[in-house]
Motif scaffolding. Structure first.
Motif, PDB file in Angstrom:
ATOM      1  N   GLU A   1      -1.109   7.028   2.241  1.00 23.96           N
ATOM      2  CA  GLU A   1      -2.499   7.459   2.370  1.00 23.96           C
ATOM      3  C   GLU A   1      -3.396   6.345   2.899  1.00 23.96           C
ATOM      4  O   GLU A   1      -4.327   6.599   3.675  1.00 23.96           O
ATOM      5  CB  GLU A   1      -2.999   7.945   1.005  1.00 23.96           C
ATOM      6  CG  GLU A   1      -4.404   8.512   1.003  1.00 23.96           C
ATOM      7  CD  GLU A   1      -4.740   9.151  -0.320  1.00 23.96           C
ATOM      8  OE1 GLU A   1      -4.467  10.350  -0.478  1.00 23.96           O
ATOM      9  OE2 GLU A   1      -5.271   8.436  -1.194  1.00 23.96           O
ATOM     10  N   ASP A   2      -3.110   5.097   2.503  1.00 25.28           N
ATOM     11  CA  ASP A   2      -3.913   3.979   2.974  1.00 25.28           C
ATOM     12  C   ASP A   2      -3.795   3.798   4.486  1.00 25.28           C
ATOM     13  O   ASP A   2      -4.753   3.412   5.163  1.00 25.28           O
ATOM     14  CB  ASP A   2      -3.470   2.671   2.298  1.00 25.28           C
ATOM     15  CG  ASP A   2      -3.641   2.713   0.792  1.00 25.28           C
ATOM     16  OD1 ASP A   2      -4.536   3.438   0.318  1.00 25.28           O
ATOM     17  OD2 ASP A   2      -2.876   2.018   0.093  1.00 25.28           O
ATOM     18  N   ARG A   3      -2.630   4.066   5.014  1.00 26.54           N
ATOM     19  CA  ARG A   3      -2.357   3.815   6.434  1.00 26.54           C
ATOM     20  C   ARG A   3      -2.793   4.970   7.330  1.00 26.54           C
ATOM     21  O   ARG A   3      -3.312   4.759   8.421  1.00 26.54           O
ATOM     22  CB  ARG A   3      -0.849   3.577   6.601  1.00 26.54           C
ATOM     23  CG  ARG A   3      -0.473   2.919   7.912  1.00 26.54           C
ATOM     24  CD  ARG A   3      -0.855   1.469   7.932  1.00 26.54           C
ATOM     25  NE  ARG A   3      -0.232   0.774   9.053  1.00 26.54           N
ATOM     26  CZ  ARG A   3      -0.333  -0.523   9.267  1.00 26.54           C
ATOM     27  NH1 ARG A   3      -1.027  -1.258   8.452  1.00 26.54           N
ATOM     28  NH2 ARG A   3       0.260  -1.079  10.309  1.00 26.54           N
TER      29      ARG A   3
ATOM     30  N   GLY B   1       0.803  -1.206   0.000  1.00 25.28           N
ATOM     31  CA  GLY B   1       0.000   0.000   0.000  1.00 25.28           C
ATOM     32  C   GLY B   1       0.842   1.264   0.000  1.00 25.28           C
ATOM     33  O   GLY B   1       2.062   1.240  -0.200  1.00 25.28           O
TER      34      GLY B   1
END
Length: 228
Positions: A145-147, A142
């Motif tokens: 931004e995903d985290r 990923g």
């Protein structure tokens, strides 16, 4: 000095500010395009008097023009002529960059906007550099931004999410040789116990950033702020 209407476009609301305290808003949605935005602005600003408009937009902006369609709104933004539609002088800037401009207090500042995704910008005196740090690869899979965005907060839970936000902020502070990091955006309000060198921003700083876009160097027609 121009009286500026500041428009901050979010995934759920469009906020309009004539000052830090004088605010209105209307709903946005994943299908909203520029014509719907303009119609909403015209309806919402009844009774307000202003000379110019600053628009904070949730996608990359270069030289005052949107050059990539947003991921959380409708289509048709690239190349749209806001000045013609609104019949006022308009300046468009990335929404995180506008927050950064309003949050700047000198030296070297890194801004991170914690919302649906991750907004980012770097500033030093007289210069604003919009960034797209949310697209950086993160750990094993990923992107950042995903985290650290909305999905990451929901998956990790508040405590773990906060720890990762502060770890990333500290590492980016070192990497960008920043004197301080400002954490803004809607999710920043849930952060607690910030370490030295990491500060909490305020969403109302978007107004100050939008107003600063129209500041000129004294005695010239040149902008006080160079946006790279």
């Amino acid at each position: 000095m121009k009286k500026v209407l500041v428009v901050d476009i979010g995934g759920t609301h469009v906020k309009l500010m004539l000052s830090r305290a004088n605010k209105r808003k209307f709903d946005s949605n994943p299908k909203m395009g520029p014509k719907a935005l303009v119609a909403g602005i015209k309806e919402a600003v009844g009774g307000w008097d202003f000379d110019a408009i600053s628009i904070g937009f949730p996608a990359p902006v270069r030289d005052g023009r949107i050059f990539k369609e947003p991921s959380h709104l409708g289509k048709g933004w690239v190349g749209y002529n806001f000045a013609r539609a609104l019949r006022k002088p308009v300046k468009v800037i990335n929404d995180a960059a506008m927050q950064a401009l309003g949050s700047f207090r000198g030296k070297r500042m890194l801004f991170l906007g914690l919302g649906t995704g991750i907004g980012s910008a770097m500033m030093w005196p007289g210069t604003l550099l919009p960034l797209e740090l949310g697209h950086l690869p993160y750990i094993d899979e990923g992107v950042l931004e995903d985290r650290l965005g909305k999905v990451g907060l929901e998956e990790l839970g508040r405590k773990v999410w906060q720890r990762e936000v502060l770890e990333v902020a500290n590492q980016l502070k070192i990497a960008f040789v920043a004197d301080y990091v400002v954490l803004g955006g809607g999710n920043s309000k849930i952060l607690e116990k910030l370490p030295a060198g990491i500060l909490l921003g305020e969403n109302r700083n978007a107004y100050l950033g939008g107003a600063r876009l129209w500041q000129m160097m004294p005695g010239t027609r040149r902008s006080r702020w160079q946006i790279l």
